[in-house]
Design a protein around this motif. Sequence first.
Motif, PDB file in Angstrom:
ATOM      1  N   PRO A 180       0.828  -1.210   0.000  1.00 49.89           N
ATOM      2  CA  PRO A 180       0.000   0.000   0.000  1.00 49.89           C
ATOM      3  C   PRO A 180       0.861   1.259   0.000  1.00 49.89           C
ATOM      4  N   GLU A 181       0.209   2.379  -0.247  1.00 46.40           N
ATOM      5  CA  GLU A 181       0.905   3.669  -0.357  1.00 46.40           C
ATOM      6  C   GLU A 181       1.652   4.058   0.917  1.00 46.40           C
ATOM      7  N   ASN A 182       1.197   3.594   2.075  1.00 41.73           N
ATOM      8  CA  ASN A 182       1.824   4.019   3.332  1.00 41.73           C
ATOM      9  C   ASN A 182       3.067   3.198   3.694  1.00 41.73           C
ATOM     10  N   VAL A 214       0.241   8.519   8.837  1.00 41.60           N
ATOM     11  CA  VAL A 214      -0.789   9.118   8.002  1.00 41.60           C
ATOM     12  C   VAL A 214      -0.916  10.576   8.410  1.00 41.60           C
ATOM     13  N   LYS A 215      -0.682  11.447   7.450  1.00 42.02           N
ATOM     14  CA  LYS A 215      -0.771  12.880   7.750  1.00 42.02           C
ATOM     15  C   LYS A 215      -2.238  13.285   7.740  1.00 42.02           C
TER      16      LYS A 215
END
Length: 156
Positions: A118-120, A144-145
């Motif tokens: 995943p992107e994170n 996660v911002k």
Amino acid sequence: MSLVPNFFNRRSNVFDPFSLDVWDPFEGFPPQLSSLSNFPSETSSFAAAKVDWKETPNAHVFKADVPGLKKEEVKVEIEEGRVLQISGERSQEQEEKSDTWHRLERSSGRFSRRFRLPENAKVEEVKAAMENGVLTVTVPKEEVKRPDVRPIQISG
């Protein structure tokens, strides 16, 4: 109990968008028929290296059963597009002319498992360790911002 059917003794979730396992419809057929398949032959007999993937608050953790393999026989790679690939090869035991085999059940050959991260996932900080036939790959997660929300004064 799994809600996903267990096809052909595979643990993959056919509905999982992160799983990149390839099902070969010609698997188990005679070699002349299996050559019709476009899928790589390395995903055959030993391909079912079982992998668990869990997500913790800090990381994605993959645990792969690779009994009898040394760490030099296993490769962990990150490909472009955030794909984690775990691969390796178990060579067949040398056969002596004087030996009589009564049973040969342990599989040999190549295996390859691929997972889209995943992107994170922090792909630059992946760590791998092997102990007692279990490969553990840890992929740290980015925080996660949260969006910066500021109130707006309403005039009027």
